[in-house]
Enzyme design. Structure first.
Site, PDB file in Angstrom:
ATOM      1  N   HIS A  70       0.834  -1.207   0.000  1.00 19.72           N
ATOM      2  CA  HIS A  70       0.000   0.000   0.000  1.00 19.72           C
ATOM      3  C   HIS A  70       0.867   1.255   0.000  1.00 19.72           C
ATOM      4  O   HIS A  70       0.939   1.998   0.988  1.00 19.72           O
ATOM      5  CB  HIS A  70      -0.953  -0.007   1.193  1.00 19.72           C
ATOM      6  CG  HIS A  70      -2.085  -0.978   1.041  1.00 19.72           C
ATOM      7  ND1 HIS A  70      -2.092  -2.207   1.665  1.00 19.72           N
ATOM      8  CD2 HIS A  70      -3.226  -0.919   0.297  1.00 19.72           C
ATOM      9  CE1 HIS A  70      -3.205  -2.856   1.343  1.00 19.72           C
ATOM     10  NE2 HIS A  70      -3.904  -2.105   0.512  1.00 19.72           N
ATOM     11  N   HIS A  91       1.159   1.416  -5.768  1.00 20.14           N
ATOM     12  CA  HIS A  91      -0.193   0.838  -5.834  1.00 20.14           C
ATOM     13  C   HIS A  91      -1.190   1.905  -6.267  1.00 20.14           C
ATOM     14  O   HIS A  91      -2.065   1.643  -7.109  1.00 20.14           O
ATOM     15  CB  HIS A  91      -0.585   0.262  -4.476  1.00 20.14           C
ATOM     16  CG  HIS A  91      -2.046  -0.082  -4.358  1.00 20.14           C
ATOM     17  ND1 HIS A  91      -2.651  -1.066  -5.111  1.00 20.14           N
ATOM     18  CD2 HIS A  91      -3.031   0.462  -3.573  1.00 20.14           C
ATOM     19  CE1 HIS A  91      -3.939  -1.134  -4.807  1.00 20.14           C
ATOM     20  NE2 HIS A  91      -4.197  -0.218  -3.885  1.00 20.14           N
ATOM     21  N   ASP A  97      -8.910  -1.293  -8.054  1.00 24.31           N
ATOM     22  CA  ASP A  97      -8.186  -1.450  -6.792  1.00 24.31           C
ATOM     23  C   ASP A  97      -7.618  -2.850  -6.617  1.00 24.31           C
ATOM     24  O   ASP A  97      -6.530  -3.020  -6.063  1.00 24.31           O
ATOM     25  CB  ASP A  97      -9.136  -1.113  -5.631  1.00 24.31           C
ATOM     26  CG  ASP A  97      -8.430  -1.078  -4.292  1.00 24.31           C
ATOM     27  OD1 ASP A  97      -7.213  -0.798  -4.254  1.00 24.31           O
ATOM     28  OD2 ASP A  97      -9.098  -1.329  -3.271  1.00 24.31           O
TER      29      ASP A  97
END
Length: 796
Positions: A524, A528, A693
């Site tokens: 994260h 990303h 995502d």
């Protein structure tokens, strides 16, 4: 068939308070004391209170939380053997009492009802160990206690254990004062005989519940031999238990009212291990037929085979026209109850209809209630079950049938779709809501899109392709890909023109957002975010998506993708809730991270005019844009994953498919009305960012493998920290020493990815993504079939 009552079973359940329990300070006077110490020191052991810990015991579908084991040691005098067991109890966090005489042992046992008793059987001159064991067994509470005899090491011929078993001992322990030998013996006892006794205690409680149940319950063996019926079954069918036990079902008279194909259907269904439910006629002992709503559930036992069938039967008395007078009275009584229930329902409906605002779900419930009034009993009961489902809040969240069998899926669901198991005490994990970053000086470049260094510009030449390699850009930009990719993508979509803001403001905003991603996170981080931004831009270029969204929706999607994980700590929501973090407290354990990402994004944007990309747009337009960004960021929270996917399928995909079946592509107005309704535009944006995502499994294999390694490392680090801090481990399979990464990827694809991308592909037409997904799934399957746990196969 639902049961009308709920059953709660308790077996000395405790809550972990971080404090010692009351009885940990009540050692027996004189000869029975609680001990601690190191027997290797040669010093006498001192009285103490053991720590209160929580032991979790799993029995199939049941989970019991037991307080620490109570252990009674009975030794006439302290020696190295008794000290060895005392030390082992301390190491295992058991509560240990030591008695020196049979009298004090019986007194202590009568007070505490120990789970495990260890009796010294080596010296008959001190006391008769077998007589003591028989005395303990004479106490009612000893039925589920495990008793062990410590015996001498045999000099010559091995002695028989039958005298010990006849006296009531469960097993023997050949004397060995080695501390680890004692410790290992206790662990084996706990996980073997003692846990088996816990299970037996729970079974006793369950059978008590069955005895009290108002439903008729019948349990048969795999060969259809009756092994148990409860009192309700006896009362309804007119049999005594002794008349049925041991008989095959075919020996018990059966009603001729059932059609032959019904019996075949039932047998075919349950023999496959599936549950059957429906209406069935049974013949009572007096020969009368009784119509029942029956649910038959196969029970899988040893070897994975069906070992039992459990049948739950509920009579439908008002439909049994052949019943005798006493049964007719019962039926009339049932009708009276239904009548009263109907009156209450009418009263409730009257209040609901008097309301000025009525939700759609209320209208549905009203229609079903009205339909029940004139429905026969089986239909009315089925509609009752429908109403029970509709009244739940988790209408779109499926129950995972293989959850208990697949720990990887279980952990992913538990770790990603829950808010954690709240600790009642313990260390708090402080995730500080730190002051927003100042802009580091080395982030002052590029001044504009034209000033991007050629090496970086070259890595972005294939940005329009799905196979774009984000990791090349990460390396070229020294782990700052978001600013550069953001400048190019935002320029392509005309974001500055839409927002009426200078490119310098956009550049500053991108740099501030990227500076608030944690480069120390393996997954994260801003790479990303850049990857999700790239996927979002790719999806926005698809024809069906362009038909659905307005320019303001496109801008909102690009902004939401950029900020959707800003300031992510590299830990899941469950972790933060369990740890009592500041963010979890701030957001009441609900969508903690996603709420933080959205809130911090607007704080960072509006705090300084130099990076405020919203400064130049009109107020109403800002409110619309802000709401869309917040909604999309919150949609990335996994607890509502199935709600978003199912709403998208039912509101968009299915109506579009119905139009196509009716020659629909020509009906442009109908298609447009589906795609552009305000509600459906929201669903498209949610689905778009959700797919962007978690699109890693749909990327080319090398990129997929890299992302799998990064997310696994982040989960490994979380598990390490949970163990260090004594927090609940929310995803136990993500232990870096034992985890199978291929299995975790297979579970993630099976449970979260496949259905979602099938739906998104049906809408946006993404055959290349689906091909990658298929290839990657086969890759992980291949590794798993070879029993490999790593990202790649070993070199040839």
């Amino acid at each position: 068939m639902g049961c009308a009552s709920s059953i709660h079973i308790s077996d000395r359940v405790v809550y972990h308070s971080g404090k010692e329990s009351e009885d940990s300070h009540s050692p027996q006077q004189t000869n029975a004391t609680q001990h601690q110490g190191n027997p290797a020191s040669g010093l006498p052991l001192k009285p103490h209170s053991c720590k209160t810990t929580l032991t979790e015991v799993q029995f199939g579908p049941m989970k019991l939380f037991k307080d620490p084991l109570q252990v009674l040691l009975v030794f006439a005098k302290e020696d190295s053997q008794s000290n060895g067991f005392c030390w082992a109890c301390e190491k295992a966090n058991y509560r240990c009492s030591l008695a020196h005489t049979p009298e004090s042992a019986l007194e202590c046992f009568s007070e505490k009802h120990h789970d495990l008793v260890i009796v010294d059987h080596r010296h008959s001159r001190h006391f008769d160990a077998e007589a003591l064991c028989r005395s303990i067994r004479a106490v009612n509470s000893s039925e589920n206690t495990v008793i062990v005899a410590v015996v001498k090491r045999p000099d010559r011929e091995e002695a028989s254990v039958m005298p010990l078993i006849n006296a009531g001992f469960n097993r023997r322990y050949v004397e060995n004062a080695n501390m680890m030998a004692c410790y290992n013996e206790l662990l084996q006892l706990e996980h073997g005989e003692v846990r088996a006794q816990f299970k037996l205690r729970a079974c006793n409680a369950i059978f008590t519940a069955l005895e009290q149940s108002q439903d008729a319950i019948e349990i048969t063996s795999e060969d259809q031999v009756i092994q148990y019926v409860n009192p309700a079954y006896e009362a309804i069918m007119g049999y005594q238990q002794g008349e049925l036990l041991g008989k095959e079902i075919i020996e018990v008279p059966k009603s001729e009212k059932n059609k032959p194909d019904l019996l075949e259907t039932i047998n075919t269904c349950i023999r496959k291990g599936k549950e059957w439910q429906g209406i069935y006629y049974a013949k009572k002992k007096n020969g009368d037929n009784i119509q029942q709503n029956v649910k038959i559930t196969p029970v899988i036992g040893q070897g994975g085979k069906i070992r039992h069938y459990v049948s739950i039967n509920r009579p439908l008395n008002d439909n049994n026209k052949s019943e005798k007078s006493s049964e007719r009275v019962q039926a009339e009584s049932q009708t009276d109850i239904q009548s009263r229930s109907s009156q209450r329902r009418h009263s409730s409906m009257a209040r609901i209809h008097s309301m000025t605002i009525e939700a759609p779900i209320t209208k549905v419930i009203n229609i079903i209630n009205a339909a029940q009034e004139s429905s026969p009993m089986p239909v009315a009961e089925a509609l009752d079950r429908v109403l029970e489902i509709l009244r739940t809040t988790e209408l779109y969240s499926p129950q995972l049938g293989t959850k208990d069998e697949d720990p990887h899926t279980n952990d992913l669901v538990g770790g990603l779709m829950t808010d954690g198991l709240r600790r009642l005490s313990g260390n708090e994990y402080i995730l500080s809501t730190k002051q927003p970053h100042h802009l580091p000086s080395h982030l002052a470049t590029p001044l504009s899109l034209n000033d991007i260094p050629p090496r970086i510009a070259q890595t972005m030449e294939t940005e329009g392709s799905w196979d774009f390699d984000i990791f090349n850009l990460e390396a070229a930009t020294m782990k700052r890909p978001l600013t550069y990719l953001g400048l190019k993508i935002f320029s392509k979509f005309g974001v500055c023109e839409f927002l009426n803001c200078p490119e310098a403001t956009l550049r500053s905003w991108l740099q501030v957002i990227e500076a608030n991603y944690h480069s120390s996170n393996s997954y994260h981080n801003s790479t990303h975010a850049a990857d999700v931004l790239h996927a979002t831009a790719y999806f926005l270029c698809k024809e069906r998506v362009k038909q659905s969204l307005d320019p303001i929706d496109e801008v909102a999607a690009l902004i939401a993708a950029t900020v959707h994980d800003v300031d992510h700590p590299g830990r899941t929501n469950s972790f933060l809730c369990n740890a009592g973090s500041e963010l979890a407290i701030l957001y009441n354990d609900t969508a903690v991270l996603e709420s933080h990402h959205a809130a911090l994004a607007f704080q960072l944007t509006t705090r300084d005019d130099k990076c405020n990309i919203f400064k130049y747009i009109e107020r109403n337009e800002y409110r619309t844009l802000r709401q869309a960004v917040i909604d999309m960021v919150l949609a990335t929270e996994m607890t509502k994953h199935f709600e978003h996917v199912n709403k998208f399928v039912n509101s968009i995909n299915k109506p579009l498919a119905a139009l196509e079946e009716n020659g629909g592509n020509n009906d442009e107005e109908s298609v447009k009305s589906i795609l552009t309704s305000p509600e459906n535009r929201i669903l498209v944006k949610r689905m778009l960012i959700k797919c962007a995502d978690i699109s890693n499994p749909c990327r080319p294999l090398e990129l997929c493998i890299e992302w799998a390694g990064r997310i696994s490392e982040e989960y490994f680090a979380q598990t390490d920290e949970e163990k260090r801090q004594g927090l609940p481990v929310v995803m136990p399979v993500f232990d870096r020493h034992t985890c199978s990464i291929p299995k975790s990827q297979i579970s993630f694809i099976d449970y979260f990815i496949t259905d979602m991308f099938d739906a998104w592909d049906a809408f946006a037409d993404l055959p290349n993504l689906m091909q990658h997904l298929d290839n990657n799934f086969k890759y992980w399957k291949g590794l798993d079939e070879r029993k490999l746990h790593s990202l790649r196969p070993p070199p040839e």
